[in-house]
Design a protein around this motif. Structure first.
Motif, PDB file in Angstrom:
ATOM      1  N   THR A  59       0.794  -1.040   0.028  1.00 41.10           N
ATOM      2  CA  THR A  59       0.025  -0.048  -0.105  1.00 41.10           C
ATOM      3  C   THR A  59       0.813   1.263  -0.089  1.00 41.10           C
ATOM      4  OG1 THR A  59      -1.849  -1.014   1.031  1.00 41.10           O
ATOM      5  CG2 THR A  59      -1.685   1.359   1.227  1.00 41.10           C
ATOM      6  N   VAL A  60       0.501   2.240  -0.786  1.00 42.74           N
ATOM      7  CA  VAL A  60       1.425   3.688  -0.956  1.00 42.74           C
ATOM      8  C   VAL A  60       0.196   4.602  -0.713  1.00 42.74           C
ATOM      9  CG1 VAL A  60       2.727   4.895  -2.396  1.00 42.74           C
ATOM     10  CG2 VAL A  60       3.009   2.432  -2.562  1.00 42.74           C
ATOM     11  N   GLY A  61       0.314   5.508   0.138  1.00 41.38           N
ATOM     12  CA  GLY A  61      -0.553   6.499   0.345  1.00 41.38           C
ATOM     13  C   GLY A  61      -1.525   6.332   1.556  1.00 41.38           C
ATOM     14  N   ARG A  62      -2.073   7.464   2.055  1.00 36.31           N
ATOM     15  CA  ARG A  62      -2.987   7.230   3.302  1.00 36.31           C
ATOM     16  C   ARG A  62      -4.262   7.965   2.847  1.00 36.31           C
ATOM     17  NH1 ARG A  62       1.891   8.686   5.191  1.00 36.31           N
ATOM     18  NH2 ARG A  62       1.163  10.879   5.457  1.00 36.31           N
ATOM     19  N   GLY A  63      -4.665   8.142   1.680  1.00 39.20           N
ATOM     20  CA  GLY A  63      -6.013   8.830   1.236  1.00 39.20           C
ATOM     21  C   GLY A  63      -7.051   7.871   1.677  1.00 39.20           C
ATOM     22  N   LEU A  75       4.595   1.070 -10.392  1.00 38.54           N
ATOM     23  CA  LEU A  75       3.692   2.051 -10.101  1.00 38.54           C
ATOM     24  C   LEU A  75       3.688   2.234  -8.510  1.00 38.54           C
ATOM     25  CD1 LEU A  75       0.321   0.089 -11.672  1.00 38.54           C
ATOM     26  CD2 LEU A  75       1.241   2.407 -12.273  1.00 38.54           C
ATOM     27  N   ALA A  76       4.083   1.761  -7.846  1.00 36.05           N
ATOM     28  CA  ALA A  76       4.621   1.825  -6.398  1.00 36.05           C
ATOM     29  C   ALA A  76       5.544   3.007  -6.373  1.00 36.05           C
ATOM     30  CB  ALA A  76       4.798   0.691  -5.515  1.00 36.05           C
ATOM     31  N   GLU A  77       6.508   3.005  -6.926  1.00 38.52           N
ATOM     32  CA  GLU A  77       7.737   3.988  -7.229  1.00 38.52           C
ATOM     33  C   GLU A  77       7.034   5.178  -7.603  1.00 38.52           C
ATOM     34  OE1 GLU A  77      12.308   3.624  -8.379  1.00 38.52           O
ATOM     35  OE2 GLU A  77      10.878   2.986 -10.106  1.00 38.52           O
ATOM     36  N   GLN A  78       6.416   4.971  -8.697  1.00 44.87           N
ATOM     37  CA  GLN A  78       5.958   6.274  -9.254  1.00 44.87           C
ATOM     38  C   GLN A  78       4.970   7.342  -8.472  1.00 44.87           C
ATOM     39  OE1 GLN A  78       4.803   4.411 -13.208  1.00 44.87           O
ATOM     40  NE2 GLN A  78       6.040   6.231 -14.228  1.00 44.87           N
ATOM     41  N   VAL A  79       4.122   6.451  -7.700  1.00 36.84           N
ATOM     42  CA  VAL A  79       3.188   6.994  -7.054  1.00 36.84           C
ATOM     43  C   VAL A  79       3.850   7.532  -5.628  1.00 36.84           C
ATOM     44  CG1 VAL A  79       1.191   6.306  -5.488  1.00 36.84           C
ATOM     45  CG2 VAL A  79       1.146   5.427  -7.583  1.00 36.84           C
ATOM     46  N   ALA A  80       4.743   6.776  -5.238  1.00 35.55           N
ATOM     47  CA  ALA A  80       5.391   7.225  -3.885  1.00 35.55           C
ATOM     48  C   ALA A  80       6.079   8.662  -4.057  1.00 35.55           C
ATOM     49  CB  ALA A  80       6.377   6.177  -3.354  1.00 35.55           C
ATOM     50  N   HIS A  81       6.685   8.830  -5.425  1.00 30.44           N
ATOM     51  CA  HIS A  81       7.516  10.063  -5.648  1.00 30.44           C
ATOM     52  C   HIS A  81       6.714  11.148  -6.170  1.00 30.44           C
ATOM     53  CE1 HIS A  81      11.301   6.922  -6.102  1.00 30.44           C
ATOM     54  NE2 HIS A  81      11.071   7.390  -4.870  1.00 30.44           N
ATOM     55  N   ASN A  82       5.264  11.041  -6.320  1.00 34.03           N
ATOM     56  CA  ASN A  82       4.473  12.069  -6.781  1.00 34.03           C
ATOM     57  C   ASN A  82       3.252  12.352  -6.078  1.00 34.03           C
ATOM     58  OD1 ASN A  82       2.939  13.931  -8.242  1.00 34.03           O
ATOM     59  ND2 ASN A  82       3.102  12.594 -10.094  1.00 34.03           N
ATOM     60  N   SER A 100      -1.682  11.819  -2.012  1.00 31.66           N
ATOM     61  CA  SER A 100      -2.165  12.941  -1.022  1.00 31.66           C
ATOM     62  C   SER A 100      -2.983  13.767  -1.874  1.00 31.66           C
ATOM     63  CB  SER A 100      -1.011  13.469  -0.229  1.00 31.66           C
ATOM     64  OG  SER A 100      -0.149  14.123  -1.062  1.00 31.66           O
ATOM     65  N   GLY A 101      -2.387  14.381  -3.134  1.00 25.90           N
ATOM     66  CA  GLY A 101      -3.183  15.270  -3.825  1.00 25.90           C
ATOM     67  C   GLY A 101      -4.397  15.220  -4.358  1.00 25.90           C
ATOM     68  N   VAL A 102      -4.758  14.043  -4.268  1.00 23.20           N
ATOM     69  CA  VAL A 102      -5.909  13.650  -4.758  1.00 23.20           C
ATOM     70  C   VAL A 102      -6.838  12.584  -3.776  1.00 23.20           C
ATOM     71  CG1 VAL A 102      -5.857  13.942  -7.130  1.00 23.20           C
ATOM     72  CG2 VAL A 102      -4.964  11.724  -6.090  1.00 23.20           C
ATOM     73  N   ASP A 103      -6.332  12.593  -2.482  1.00 24.87           N
ATOM     74  CA  ASP A 103      -6.914  11.764  -1.445  1.00 24.87           C
ATOM     75  C   ASP A 103      -6.892  10.376  -1.881  1.00 24.87           C
ATOM     76  OD1 ASP A 103      -7.883  11.345   1.327  1.00 24.87           O
ATOM     77  OD2 ASP A 103      -9.922  12.111   0.699  1.00 24.87           O
ATOM     78  N   VAL A 104      -6.092   9.668  -2.272  1.00 28.48           N
ATOM     79  CA  VAL A 104      -6.012   8.242  -2.712  1.00 28.48           C
ATOM     80  C   VAL A 104      -5.001   7.450  -2.053  1.00 28.48           C
ATOM     81  CG1 VAL A 104      -5.755   6.953  -4.916  1.00 28.48           C
ATOM     82  CG2 VAL A 104      -7.264   8.764  -4.905  1.00 28.48           C
ATOM     83  N   SER A 105      -5.278   6.351  -1.759  1.00 32.09           N
ATOM     84  CA  SER A 105      -4.424   5.110  -1.364  1.00 32.09           C
ATOM     85  C   SER A 105      -4.306   4.158  -2.417  1.00 32.09           C
ATOM     86  CB  SER A 105      -4.646   4.760  -0.018  1.00 32.09           C
ATOM     87  OG  SER A 105      -4.370   5.355   1.037  1.00 32.09           O
TER      88      SER A 105
END
Length: 437
Positions: A48-52, A76-83, A88-93
């Motif tokens: 899991t990446v993010g806390r949205g 995808l995990a790498e790209q999401v974590a680094h952007n 967080s910008g769209v409130d998504v995990s």
């Protein structure tokens, strides 16, 4: 995480180790947990990446012989974590199931790590029967007899209530395409641009979405109820019940599913939009070819049974795989022969050269899978009788593999390129359907 990837697919163990290290490096952003176990007791890992508050679920490894998805999940995990704009910008995990069928994937990993021709791929490929494939099984099996992997996925969907579920698939020979349970306007344009950048054809004719609505080149949408009976993947099961599928499970929670296909080898024949002027003879030819190859598989299967030692559980399983592939061929041939152009619903394309090419590839794929599995069974089997059967099966396999290559001119797509293309398609769907870009 994937920048130094060799031109080979990572193993199940390698993917989990990489994900664990990645989660440990991002302790406030990423977690890795076990969400279930396979029939053999292997863990199903979720990164899991993010806390949205909103959730995206990515499912890798739904088919054991389609290995690019695990590498795509790591990318995808790498790209999401680094952007931050992707979480967080769209409130998504983002929740990435690293392999839905680890038992099948481990079986498929047997043999050489790098397989640079379709023949080498099919010689060592493993895919279980449809009712033993975790993503397909809920559509086929009774609700009370689900596989533990399928139940884990169903429970995960109900826990996360994903706005978007992304199923990461691959096809051995063809182009890229996307199947959707709801339309995503603009996705066809994004897919076409990314495919062109990677020199991969967009597959405008595909055997498993013949009756699906065409949103744009390479994007197929499940028809609304009552409009048309959607054609399932005929190679797997023509009567699959989509209503109980894991694809439609997110709809219970207001979400949807997208399936992303990228090729291991490109075949430009699947991108030819020219209408097929007289498809009936072509479909009849493919049907005859498929029936003839199935008959040959049945003969080789009988000969193999006569020389194989007493059946172990593994041997019995592989024999069942071959028998089911051979038995499916006449059903598949009959369905394809009933596909005149006017049988397709409004909003779809007429039968094109691309459709015929895709059907021809699929018809050649089934007996190749069967013959490759037979050779796996016969490997190491002692005695002159077994050697004779193995030689006959090997010669037949080689003829079929050569015919596939001659008819469709396969070109290997490097693994890194497959990963980039699939990840780009997932992010395009996310931006259009979830982030509202």
């Amino acid at each position: 995480m994937t920048s130094a990837m060799a031109d080979a697919y990572p193993s199940v163990a390698g993917v989990v180790a990489t994900a664990a290290a990645f989660a440990a490096f991002h302790p406030g952003l990423c977690t890795l947990r076990v969400v279930g176990r396979s029939r053999a007791g292997r863990p199903l890992h979720l990164l899991t990446v993010g806390r949205g508050r909103r959730n995206v679920l990515v499912v890798a490894g739904p088919h054991s012989d389609e290995r690019v998805g695990a590498a795509t999940a790591l990318r995808l995990a790498e790209q999401v974590a680094h952007n931050p704009l992707l979480h967080s910008g769209v409130d998504v995990s983002w929740h990435l199931l690293l392999c839905l069928d680890p038992d099948g994937a481990v079986r498929h990993e047997a043999g050489p790590v790098i397989r640079r021709t379709p023949a080498a791929h099919f010689r060592h490929a493993y895919r279980p029967p449809p009712e033993e494939q975790p993503e397909w099984a809920p559509s086929i099996r009774a609700p009370e007899a689900q596989l533990p992997e399928s139940q884990a996925l169903i429970d995960l969907i109900d826990e996360l209530r994903p706005v978007l579920q992304c199923s990461l698939h691959a096809n051995d020979l063809g182009g890229c395409w996307v199947q959707l349970t709801r339309d995503i306007p603009g996705l066809a344009e994004a897919l076409g641009k990314s495919a062109a950048e990677h020199d991969v054809p967009v597959q405008t004719g595909t055997y498993d979405a013949l009756r699906w609505t065409v949103s744009g080149p390479g994007v197929y949408v499940l028809p609304e109820p009552g409009r048309s009976a959607p054609a399932a993947d005929p190679v797997e099961d023509p009567a699959v019940g989509l209503a109980r599928s894991t694809w439609l499970r997110p709809h219970r929670h207001g979400g949807m599913t997208a399936l992303f296909e990228v090729p291991m080898w490109t075949a430009r024949t699947v991108a030819d939009p020219a209408p097929c002027p007289d498809p009936a003879p072509q479909l009849a030819r493919i049907g005859r070819q498929l029936r003839g190859h199935a008959s040959r598989v049945e003969v080789l299967l009988a000969e193999a049974r006569a020389v194989l030692p007493a059946a172990s559980p593994e041997r019995a399983h592989l024999l069942r795989v071959v028998a089911k592939l051979a038995a499916a061929c006449p059903q598949v041939a009959a369905e394809w022969e009933r596909l005149p152009p006017d049988a397709l619903p409004p909003g779809t394309l007429p039968l094109t050269a691309a459709h015929v090419a895709a059907l021809d590839i699929a018809a050649r794929r089934i007996p190749l899978r069967a013959a490759g599995t037979l050779l796996r069974l016969l490997d190491g089997c002692p005695g002159p009788a077994a050697a004779e059967v193995r030689a006959a099966a090997g010669q037949q396999f080689t003829r079929w593999a050569d015919a596939l290559a001659a008819g469709h001119d396969p070109v290997w797509v490097p693994v890194e390129q497959q990963v980039r293309l699939q990840a780009a398609a997932v992010l395009a769907a996310f931006r259009l359907a979830v982030a509202g870009e």
